[in-house]
Every structure is written in C-alpha cells, then in structure tokens.
Design an enzyme around this catalytic site. Structure first.
Site, PDB file in Angstrom:
ATOM      1  N   CYS A  58       0.793  -1.220   0.000  1.00  0.00           N
ATOM      2  CA  CYS A  58       0.000   0.000   0.000  1.00  0.00           C
ATOM      3  C   CYS A  58       0.834   1.284   0.000  1.00  0.00           C
ATOM      4  O   CYS A  58       0.295   2.370  -0.203  1.00  0.00           O
ATOM      5  CB  CYS A  58      -0.963  -0.007   1.185  1.00  0.00           C
TER       6      CYS A  58
ATOM      7  N   HIS B 241      -3.042   7.170   2.370  1.00  0.00           N
ATOM      8  CA  HIS B 241      -3.542   5.866   1.973  1.00  0.00           C
ATOM      9  C   HIS B 241      -4.878   5.632   2.672  1.00  0.00           C
ATOM     10  O   HIS B 241      -5.006   5.826   3.879  1.00  0.00           O
ATOM     11  CB  HIS B 241      -2.527   4.789   2.366  1.00  0.00           C
TER      12      HIS B 241
ATOM     13  N   ASN C 299     -10.398   0.276   0.742  1.00  0.00           N
ATOM     14  CA  ASN C 299      -8.936   0.239   0.661  1.00  0.00           C
ATOM     15  C   ASN C 299      -8.552  -0.375  -0.688  1.00  0.00           C
ATOM     16  O   ASN C 299      -8.798  -1.553  -0.927  1.00  0.00           O
ATOM     17  CB  ASN C 299      -8.392  -0.603   1.814  1.00  0.00           C
TER      18      ASN C 299
END
Length: 342
Positions: free
Chosen positions: A119, A262, A292
């Site tokens: 990520c 993020h 996500n």
C-alpha cells in the site's frame, strides 16, 4: 534517516483514475463475512467498494487510469521515458504488469517495471520516477507515468471479516514532468520495517510456498493481515514519518494545505489524524466509497481532489502511504497549477 529534499523541478502534470463498474455495498460483503453492514461502518467507515469484472485484470484498470492521466497532462504515450506500475496484485508473476500497460498504451521505447511496496507502492514509485527524471533522460522524453492499480477482490477470503470488509479494486495514475522552479516534489521520506514483514502478506504462491493442493486447501493464497498490529504500527510510524519529512524540508506543519493519505481504514485514519500535528491541512478521505484499494488509493484520492477543483496553484500537498513490508512513504508536493507544455 531516509528523508531528503528534492528532486527539484519535477512535479505532477496530470492525474487520472479508474473504478470498475460493479459497486458492492456493505450488505453483500457483510453476509459473506458473517457480520452486519452497520458493523462494517462502525469499524472502518466504509460503505461500499468496487469489484473488477470477471474479464478485468489489474492491467486493464491501470491502462484506463493511465490514459486518463495522459489526456489530462496533454502528453502522448510515445513521449514517456518511464512507466512504473505500483501493484501487489499483478496480472501474473511475470512479465511485469507495466509491460502490458506499455503495450496497450503504445508507449514504445519507455523503460518499464513494477514496484511492490504494497500500500506504500504509489508513493515509492512516484519518488523513484521523479528521481529518474531529474537525473536526465535521453532525447526529448521528459515525462514519466506512475500508476497504482490493484484487484484485491481476487485475493481476499470473503469469509474473513478482518480483510474482506476492507478492500476494493481500482487504479489511479499521474504523469510526472518538468514544472516551474520551486514547484513539484520538494521532499520525500521512504523507509522499510522488515522486522514486521509478517504483519501483512499472501503466504503462498511464491518460491517458498509454491502453489499446491495443500496451500490452496489451507487458504494460503488469500491476503492475511494482523489488524491490531498494523493499527499500532501506523499510529506510531506515520506521525514520526511526517515529522521527519517536514523537518528535512524546513516546512512548518501549519504550511501544509492538503493531506492525502492511503485510504486504509476510515476509523483508523480518524484516530491517527490528531497525532500528525497538521493544524491547517484539509484531509481528503474517499475510503467510504472506494474502500482500501492498496497502492491505488493515494492516486485515486488525489485525482478525486484535483478534479473536484480543490487544489490551487502553490498549495502544499502531503501524500502518505503505509503498508506491507512493513513500509512507509511520504512525499511533499508544491502544486503547480500552471498549464503544462506537454
């Protein structure tokens, strides 16, 4: 200490994104995971996510986002010096997904590779390509393409409530190129924490645990995460990383106008935001609608912000990625709102 100034004179010239058509509400995910839709909202602030169609792979999402960013920048694919795809869900182990993106875009002659920092991948790739461009390119090619793209729906166990409720699919992209003096990427901080490598991962499918009937039966090809440990890591390391970057760049915390993190978990982000010490920054969260999306989440959110007309010339934008490895990446951008020269 990995924080550093520069590279100067390279910035974001265009942004783009792509989301699959299928919207998956919490009610669908909740039923499979054995929880309620309200439970998902309370734990994550996520209300829906997108899933790729059966005939869509990571490269398909990446190409669509890349084409959008190139059009926004007014740059032709054939003028790209570099193409880097940040992903932890490639189409296949090899070749690089970036090679497929290059072919589909017609970006002949560009140097291409994938980057996997999970990520954190987009921020890592952004800083890498900016550094490569600032070092000079051969001929007239002055631009690079950075794409974050993921299809996490293919590696999530739908019955695992720790992960199934969190993830979605999508892609975001930026075109990097020359900007006015004093603008662009003014500093970055990239750091790894390999001692925590077991917090996030897909155990099987590599050289240590090749695919077998045993690994399939035990669910080792699914994504696994130690949620509490990850939350503790982010709470400790993200504020420290932000402080390092601002100190090295000699930027006061109250000079940051926008924070694009993020989009890991909305509730976790709300808890950590007060620890960052950014009193004026407007934090941009798209996690409720996108969930996500791994390495795609920062460029997806950035494109949403830019196309919403929220970025003004000279704004200071802080980008932050954190994820498996463990890894952490932050970058400070002074937004150049002047028309590009392509």
């Amino acid at each position: 200490m990995t924080a550093r100034r520069g590279p100067f004179g390279i910035g974001i010239r265009g942004t783009g994104s792509f989301l699959p058509v299928e919207t998956v509400p919490n009610s669908v995910v909740a039923e499979r995971a054995g929880v309620t839709a309200d439970w998902i909202v309370r734990k994550t602030a996520i209300r829906e996510r997108r899933y790729a169609a059966d005939d869509e792979a990571t490269s398909d999402l990446a190409v669509a986002a890349a084409a959008s960013a190139l059009a926004d920048a007014g740059v032709r694919a054939g003028d790209l010096a570099w193409i880097v795809v940040a992903t932890s869900t490639p189409d296949q182990p090899q070749p690089a997904t970036a090679s497929l993106v290059q072919h589909r875009l017609g970006a002949d002659g560009a140097a291409v590779f994938d980057l996997n920092a999970v990520c954190s991948g987009f921020v890592y790739a952004l800083v890498t390509v900016a550094a490569l461009l600032s070092g000079g390119t051969v001929g007239a090619r002055r631009h690079g393409l950075v794409v974050g793209a993921e299809v996490y729906s293919r590696i999530i166990d739908p019955a695992d409530r720790r992960t199934a409720v969190l993830f979605g699919d999508g892609a975001g992209a930026v075109v990097l190129g020359p900007v006015r003096a004093g603008y662009g990427i003014v500093g970055s901080d990239l750091i790894g924490f390999g001692q925590h490598h077991d917090m996030i991962g897909v155990p099987a499918g590599g050289s240590r645990r090749p695919a077998s009937q045993e690994t399939l039966a035990s669910g080792e090809h699914y994504f696994h995460m130690q949620g509490r440990a990850v939350r503790d890591f982010v709470t400790a390391e993200l504020p420290a990383g932000v402080r390092r970057l601002l100190t090295v760049c000699d930027i006061a915390p109250d000079a940051v106008d926008h924070f694009v993190p993020h989009q890991a978990n909305g509730m976790m982000l709300r808890e950590v935001l007060p620890l960052l010490g950014l009193p004026r920054a407007r934090t941009h969260l798209t996690v409720a609608e996108h969930a996500n999306t791994g390495a795609a989440s920062v460029p997806l959110a950035l494109d949403t912000v830019r196309r919403g007309g929220l970025l003004e010339d000279g704004d200071t934008v802080l980008l932050a990625g954190f994820g498996g490895g463990m890894s952490l990446g932050t970058a400070l951008v002074r937004w150049d709102g002047a028309p590009g020269d392509g």
